[in-house]
Design a protein around this motif. Structure first.
Motif, PDB file in Angstrom:
ATOM      1  N   ASP A 116      -3.516   1.769   4.129  1.00  0.00           N
ATOM      2  CA  ASP A 116      -2.616   0.724   4.600  1.00  0.00           C
ATOM      3  C   ASP A 116      -1.297   0.872   3.847  1.00  0.00           C
ATOM      4  O   ASP A 116      -1.262   0.712   2.622  1.00  0.00           O
ATOM      5  CB  ASP A 116      -3.234  -0.651   4.330  1.00  0.00           C
ATOM      6  CG  ASP A 116      -2.366  -1.793   4.836  1.00  0.00           C
ATOM      7  OD1 ASP A 116      -1.313  -1.511   5.445  1.00  0.00           O
ATOM      8  OD2 ASP A 116      -2.742  -2.956   4.624  1.00  0.00           O
ATOM      9  N   THR A 117      -0.216   1.201   4.546  1.00  0.00           N
ATOM     10  CA  THR A 117       1.063   1.440   3.851  1.00  0.00           C
ATOM     11  C   THR A 117       1.653   0.155   3.278  1.00  0.00           C
ATOM     12  O   THR A 117       2.498   0.217   2.383  1.00  0.00           O
ATOM     13  CB  THR A 117       2.085   2.121   4.784  1.00  0.00           C
ATOM     14  OG1 THR A 117       2.103   1.446   6.033  1.00  0.00           O
ATOM     15  CG2 THR A 117       1.757   3.588   4.979  1.00  0.00           C
ATOM     16  N   VAL A 118       1.227  -1.021   3.782  1.00  0.00           N
ATOM     17  CA  VAL A 118       1.674  -2.269   3.149  1.00  0.00           C
ATOM     18  C   VAL A 118       1.078  -2.347   1.746  1.00  0.00           C
ATOM     19  O   VAL A 118       1.792  -2.550   0.757  1.00  0.00           O
ATOM     20  CB  VAL A 118       1.249  -3.507   3.977  1.00  0.00           C
ATOM     21  CG1 VAL A 118       1.657  -4.788   3.245  1.00  0.00           C
ATOM     22  CG2 VAL A 118       1.875  -3.467   5.358  1.00  0.00           C
ATOM     23  N   ILE A 123       1.755  -1.497  -4.253  1.00  0.00           N
ATOM     24  CA  ILE A 123       1.338  -0.915  -5.538  1.00  0.00           C
ATOM     25  C   ILE A 123       2.391   0.049  -6.069  1.00  0.00           C
ATOM     26  O   ILE A 123       2.791  -0.018  -7.231  1.00  0.00           O
ATOM     27  CB  ILE A 123      -0.013  -0.190  -5.376  1.00  0.00           C
ATOM     28  CG1 ILE A 123      -1.115  -1.186  -5.003  1.00  0.00           C
ATOM     29  CG2 ILE A 123      -0.391   0.560  -6.656  1.00  0.00           C
ATOM     30  CD1 ILE A 123      -2.406  -0.545  -4.543  1.00  0.00           C
ATOM     31  N   MET A 124       2.855   0.962  -5.214  1.00  0.00           N
ATOM     32  CA  MET A 124       3.730   2.051  -5.680  1.00  0.00           C
ATOM     33  C   MET A 124       5.215   1.676  -5.719  1.00  0.00           C
ATOM     34  O   MET A 124       5.999   2.339  -6.390  1.00  0.00           O
ATOM     35  CB  MET A 124       3.545   3.285  -4.782  1.00  0.00           C
ATOM     36  CG  MET A 124       2.172   3.903  -4.885  1.00  0.00           C
ATOM     37  SD  MET A 124       1.825   4.454  -6.572  1.00  0.00           S
ATOM     38  CE  MET A 124       0.032   4.381  -6.567  1.00  0.00           C
ATOM     39  N   THR A 374      -2.704  -7.161  -7.809  1.00  0.00           N
ATOM     40  CA  THR A 374      -1.712  -7.468  -8.853  1.00  0.00           C
ATOM     41  C   THR A 374      -1.890  -6.544 -10.057  1.00  0.00           C
ATOM     42  O   THR A 374      -0.907  -6.011 -10.598  1.00  0.00           O
ATOM     43  CB  THR A 374      -1.826  -8.942  -9.282  1.00  0.00           C
ATOM     44  OG1 THR A 374      -1.648  -9.776  -8.136  1.00  0.00           O
ATOM     45  CG2 THR A 374      -0.781  -9.291 -10.329  1.00  0.00           C
ATOM     46  N   LYS A 375      -3.126  -6.348 -10.482  1.00  0.00           N
ATOM     47  CA  LYS A 375      -3.377  -5.422 -11.598  1.00  0.00           C
ATOM     48  C   LYS A 375      -2.864  -4.020 -11.267  1.00  0.00           C
ATOM     49  O   LYS A 375      -2.241  -3.351 -12.100  1.00  0.00           O
ATOM     50  CB  LYS A 375      -4.874  -5.370 -11.909  1.00  0.00           C
ATOM     51  CG  LYS A 375      -5.434  -6.590 -12.625  1.00  0.00           C
ATOM     52  CD  LYS A 375      -6.927  -6.423 -12.913  1.00  0.00           C
ATOM     53  CE  LYS A 375      -7.482  -7.583 -13.724  1.00  0.00           C
ATOM     54  NZ  LYS A 375      -8.931  -7.432 -13.999  1.00  0.00           N
ATOM     55  N   ALA A 376      -3.111  -3.581 -10.026  1.00  0.00           N
ATOM     56  CA  ALA A 376      -2.704  -2.232  -9.626  1.00  0.00           C
ATOM     57  C   ALA A 376      -1.187  -2.092  -9.641  1.00  0.00           C
ATOM     58  O   ALA A 376      -0.639  -1.123 -10.188  1.00  0.00           O
ATOM     59  CB  ALA A 376      -3.259  -1.912  -8.230  1.00  0.00           C
ATOM     60  N   LEU A 377      -0.487  -3.051  -9.068  1.00  0.00           N
ATOM     61  CA  LEU A 377       0.976  -2.924  -9.009  1.00  0.00           C
ATOM     62  C   LEU A 377       1.602  -3.056 -10.396  1.00  0.00           C
ATOM     63  O   LEU A 377       2.635  -2.435 -10.694  1.00  0.00           O
ATOM     64  CB  LEU A 377       1.573  -3.910  -8.007  1.00  0.00           C
ATOM     65  CG  LEU A 377       1.549  -5.412  -8.284  1.00  0.00           C
ATOM     66  CD1 LEU A 377       2.753  -5.865  -9.090  1.00  0.00           C
ATOM     67  CD2 LEU A 377       1.530  -6.182  -6.959  1.00  0.00           C
ATOM     68  N   LEU A 378       0.972  -3.855 -11.270  1.00  0.00           N
ATOM     69  CA  LEU A 378       1.491  -3.975 -12.636  1.00  0.00           C
ATOM     70  C   LEU A 378       1.337  -2.672 -13.412  1.00  0.00           C
ATOM     71  O   LEU A 378       2.201  -2.317 -14.218  1.00  0.00           O
ATOM     72  CB  LEU A 378       0.771  -5.107 -13.378  1.00  0.00           C
ATOM     73  CG  LEU A 378       1.083  -6.539 -12.921  1.00  0.00           C
ATOM     74  CD1 LEU A 378       0.195  -7.540 -13.652  1.00  0.00           C
ATOM     75  CD2 LEU A 378       2.549  -6.884 -13.131  1.00  0.00           C
TER      76      LEU A 378
END
Length: 914
Positions: A116-118, A123-124, A374-378
């Protein structure tokens, strides 16, 4: 070779199980980092395409008449998607819709790995402005030729995917490893990709990542060490201003489209003179003066030449960011020596790496999806952020709650012996602030600093308060207190994680019940006093709380409920104190001990605030209760503020500082500064004042139209008034093609007008965007408004200012009522009563000045540049009929105005625009 099939569908609706069908398919196949194949086709549905869908996509019934049926193209789709990652922007929608169609046509569903690109972008690209496809295209500099067309959207999604894959592949090995720990609870199938990249990094020698440091298993962006550089630069301030403002000076060199602003140089001189003479000053600079640069230039010059730190305070964090991103880079081009300008915010804005590390050590299976995301994007964000400031991010809803557990606010003062001390973002900001020339903060933190005896900002003697008309109101909130049910429940839930024995859990459960009973009773008290209540701008009901006005048995019952709750909190304090001793003596667990101390402080503050609200009869304070009009019966908020904050500001701020300059576009009423002086506790003889008029030609640029035939709201029914203004909004919108901002003083009126307007407009006429009804923050609603060709934006109090919509995006502002606060608004009524006791007229001293300043703000939304033009349409006849109307008209720039019947005004508007 890894293959990706990027898919986008256009459909007749959102739900395939209710008969909605595909009308267009776009597929882009990506492999080896490039686009290998493109496939696009219309699809003939068995139903008419809804008008809204045709309007959105441009696809009509005629275009799909000769298109193939879905059954005919299904084999092509299956082949393109086989042995490939199935990729889409909101993959669950496209894959779900496609599989329903395949099964209906007798084919097996697609069962490939998905991306899912959203989710991938969240995350990235954690600092992207938004995650709609158009926003990501803009963020990555990708051209989006035909939005809402399947192949074009699929192609842009494929380009976004390639950007995201490239960024993910380059992440440090430690970041990828930690992302792998979270991957199982994400929607996309990243495991194989991430694992392959980790293995490559282990066995293939990569170029060293010089901007990254790895500490305790976390990859972080390396930080520059703070420090001032020595400089040789000693012009006089006059010489410096001449260099900047001369016709071929540095400002013209630095700006692409430089416009000379009358008054800008004079304002800069006046501000610097106030600093030099150690005087406070009030400067009103109307729209177009260029006040931001006019106060930044002397502030920075003062800081550099006198080795003084200058604090710049704005009302919103948004304006802080604007200063750092737009104005400071301009100053760097103008000033030949290096300087340090720094945004400083409250602790809750900054990530605690210590707390984040602790959360990452917990099992991901205990977290919901938003927390995992949230953990992943942080993890990605900390490899690129310099500040650790949450305002750089767009957190998912539960992620905002999770942030409270990992912000610097969640830790007590970090021990210098802590392994994280030298790297924690908040401490880093504090160290930089000690050496910075300009500290850019907001009124909230400035007032927090004042109230807490200056423990948050580094020492300073000079300050500029932008949007200075807000300082007294912000200070009032910070010299008061606030307690709400939701925060109490959040605190008690956190305690359950600390106090794990069964007796403690029982105690916390009882405390929750006592809180519930207490706050339900507060709710009932407000409901019983509905005739004395008012609404705030977000629809909450407000009611003044006066203990002496309550019946004795009512207060005794309230006191009993409060006592039970407070006693339960004190019992919890005893348990926490024992827990602290155990952590210290048995386990030497500093982390646990620190957490327990913080919770004890929070409970003690809560008890103190409840006692203040219920039992303190100090007449200098106003107390009130707010409830959610349609919320739960315990959705209650308690507030307490000083009635006169001016004396507190004088004692704790103005008398402490050498020179404070308040500036704003709205400080005067009929060219007098008296009201703002009094509200801030300032003496007229001790303060320099000056008004700089706008350079814009309001007579040519603005038509102020006031209808004389609308129903009078105080004599006629409110419904008649709202019907009449809704009709006039509709007629004016047809003349201006929408591009209209409608300002209300009442959230209830806004909601009723929204419903009436929907009845006037066809579906494809105008987009109506309404605060509190349309989803999103104020800035999100503004962006949505500007993205539609024909839109109407309805807003209440926060929309009267801070909304900046230049050029043709805004052609008219409708002011529904003069912005008087309701007479039963708690703070107003308490201040009005105090003025009466002093023999003053509350209307002339308080209600009218407040309304005039707010009216000036609303009027100022229309003209933001010398090229803007438009109409201000005021639906309140008091502007012309009431004796006090002249205060409003004489306080705004002189525009051309017309007072006539509504139809004549509309005809005039049509002719003026044509």
């Amino acid at each position: 070779m890894t293959k990706f099939a990027v898919v986008d569908l256009e459909t007749t609706g959102q739900n395939p199980t209710k008969g909605d069908q595909i009308i267009e398919v776009g597929i882009v196949v990506v492999a080896d980092g490039i686009v290998k194949q493109q496939y696009g086709t219309y699809v003939k549905p068995n139903q008419e395409i809804p008008l809204f869908i045709s309007h959105l996509t441009g696809i009509t019934d005629d275009q799909v008449t000769t298109a193939p049926s879905f059954s005919e193209i299904a084999p092509d789709i299956i082949e393109l998607c086989s042995d490939a990652y199935f990729v889409a922007h909101h993959v669950q929608f496209d894959l779900g819709f496609l599989n329903e169609a395949l099964m209906d046509a007798g084919f097996s569903p697609i069962n490939e790995k998905v991306i899912d690109t959203v989710e991938f972008a969240r995350i990235m690209a954690p600092r992207a402005t938004g995650y709609k496809l158009s926003q990501l295209a803009e963020y990555f500099g990708i051209q989006h030729q035909r939005p809402h067309r399947a192949l074009s959207d699929a192609y842009v999604t494929a380009e976004v995917l390639l950007k995201l894959l490239d960024k993910a592949r380059k992440l440090p090995e430690e970041t990828l490893e930690k992302l792998l720990n979270l991957e199982a609870k994400l929607n996309s199938d990243f495991y194989t990709l991430f694992r392959k990249w980790v293995e490559n990094k282990r066995y293939v020698l990569e170029e060293e990542n010089h901007h990254i440091e790895v500490y305790r298993g976390l990859a972080l962006k390396k930080q520059k060490k703070p420090g001032r550089e020595e400089h040789e630069w000693n012009p006089s301030f006059g010489e410096f201003l001449d260099e900047v403002f001369d016709s071929d000076g540095k400002l013209k060199e630095a700006m692409d489209q430089y416009e000379s602003r009358p008054g800008q140089k004079e304002m800069a001189e006046m501000l610097f003179d106030s600093f030099q003479r150690e005087k406070h000053a009030l400067i009103e600079a109307e729209t177009g003066t260029g006040k931001t640069l006019a106060y930044l230039l002397p502030s920075l010059f003062m800081a550099l030449q006198n080795d003084e730190r200058v604090v710049i305070s704005t009302y919103t964090t948004h304006l802080q960011a604007q200063l750092l991103e737009q104005e400071i880079p301009l100053l760097e081009k103008i000033i030949p020596v290096s300087f340090d300008a720094l945004i400083v915010k409250g602790k809750s804005h900054y990530l605690s790496l210590k707390k984040f590390e602790q959360e990452l050590e917990k099992s991901p299976w205990d977290d919901n999806y938003d927390v995992i995301l949230t953990k992943a994007l942080l993890l990605v964000w900390i490899t690129e952020t310099d500040t650790g400031d949450v305002d750089e991010l767009h957190l998912p809803s539960s992620g905002q709650i999770f942030w409270r557990r990992i912000s610097a606010e969640a830790e007590r003062t970090l021990d210098p012996k802590s392994p994280w001390f030298s790297r924690t973002y908040y401490q880093r900001i504090r160290r930089r602030a000690q050496k910075a020339h300009l500290i850019i903060t907001n009124h909230a933190l400035l007032c927090t600093d004042i109230v807490h005896d200056y423990e948050f900002l580094p020492e300073y003697q000079y300050a500029v308060i932008d949007e200075g008309h807000h300082l007294e109101r912000t200070a009032s909130r910070h010299f008061g207190m606030h307690v709400d049910y939701v925060s109490i429940q959040y605190l008690l839930n956190e305690l359950e994680e600390i106090l794990e024995d069964s007796d403690s859990i029982q105690l916390i459960t009882e405390s929750k019940e006592h809180a519930d009973y207490l706050f339900r009773y507060f709710f009932d008290l407000v409901q019983q006093q509905r005739k004395q209540t008012s609404y705030n701008d977000i629809g909450r009901i407000q009611s003044l709380f006066q203990r002496t006005e309550l019946k004795e048995d009512t207060f005794n019952y309230l006191k009993d409920l409060a006592s039970r709750f407070v006693f339960s909190l004190k019992d919890i304090l005893v348990k926490l104190d024992k827990q602290k001793q155990v952590s210290h003596e048995a386990y030497n667990d500093e982390e646990k001990e620190d957490e327990v101390k913080r919770k004890m402080e929070q409970i003690e503050t809560l008890i103190m605030n409840l006692n203040l609200f219920l039992y303190d009869d100090e007449t200098s304070m106003v107390k009130w209760i707010e409830i959610e009009a349609k919320g739960a019966r315990n959705a209650v908020y308690l507030y307490c503020e000083p009635i006169d904050v001016g004396s507190l500001l004088k004692e704790k701020f103005y008398e402490e500082k050498t020179s404070v300059v308040l500036t704003s576009a709205t400080l005067t009423i009929k060219n007098s500064f008296n009201y703002i002086l009094e509200r801030n506790g300032l003496n007229r003889n001790d303060v320099v004042t000056k008004k700089f008029p706008s350079p814009f030609s309001y007579k040519e640029q603005v038509q102020l139209l006031i209808p004389n035939d609308l129903p009078q709201i105080n004599k006629d029914k409110e419904e008649d008034f709202l019907s009449a203004i809704s009709y006039n909004i509709y007629e004016l919108a047809k003349i201006t093609n929408g591009r209209m901002l409608v300002l209300f003083t009442s959230y209830q009126m806004l909601k009723k007008t929204h419903e009436l307007l929907k009845g006037f407009f066809d579906q494809d006429d105008f987009m109506i965007i309404s605060q509190g009804i349309s989803s999103g923050s104020r800035s999100r609603l503004q962006k949505n408004f500007q993205s539609f060709d024909k839109a109407i934006l309805l807003g209440t109090s926060s929309f009267w200012e801070g909304i900046d919509i230049p050029g043709e995006d805004l052609s008219s502002v409708v002011i529904v009522r003069l912005p008087f606060e309701p007479p039963n608004h708690p703070v107003y009524s308490a201040r009005a009563e105090a003025l009466k006791e002093e023999g003053e007229n509350p209307f002339m001293k308080l209600a009218l000045p407040n309304a005039v300043i707010r009216f000036k703000q609303g009027f100022g939304r229309l003209i933001r540049s010398s090229k803007d033009r438009g109409i201000v349409f005021v639906c309140d006849g008091r502007l012309m009929k009431a004796k006090y109307g002249k205060y409003f008209i004489e306080s705004i720039p002189q525009a051309s105005f017309l007072y006539n019947d509504a139809q004549t005004l509309l005809d005039h508007a049509r002719e003026w625009f044509s």
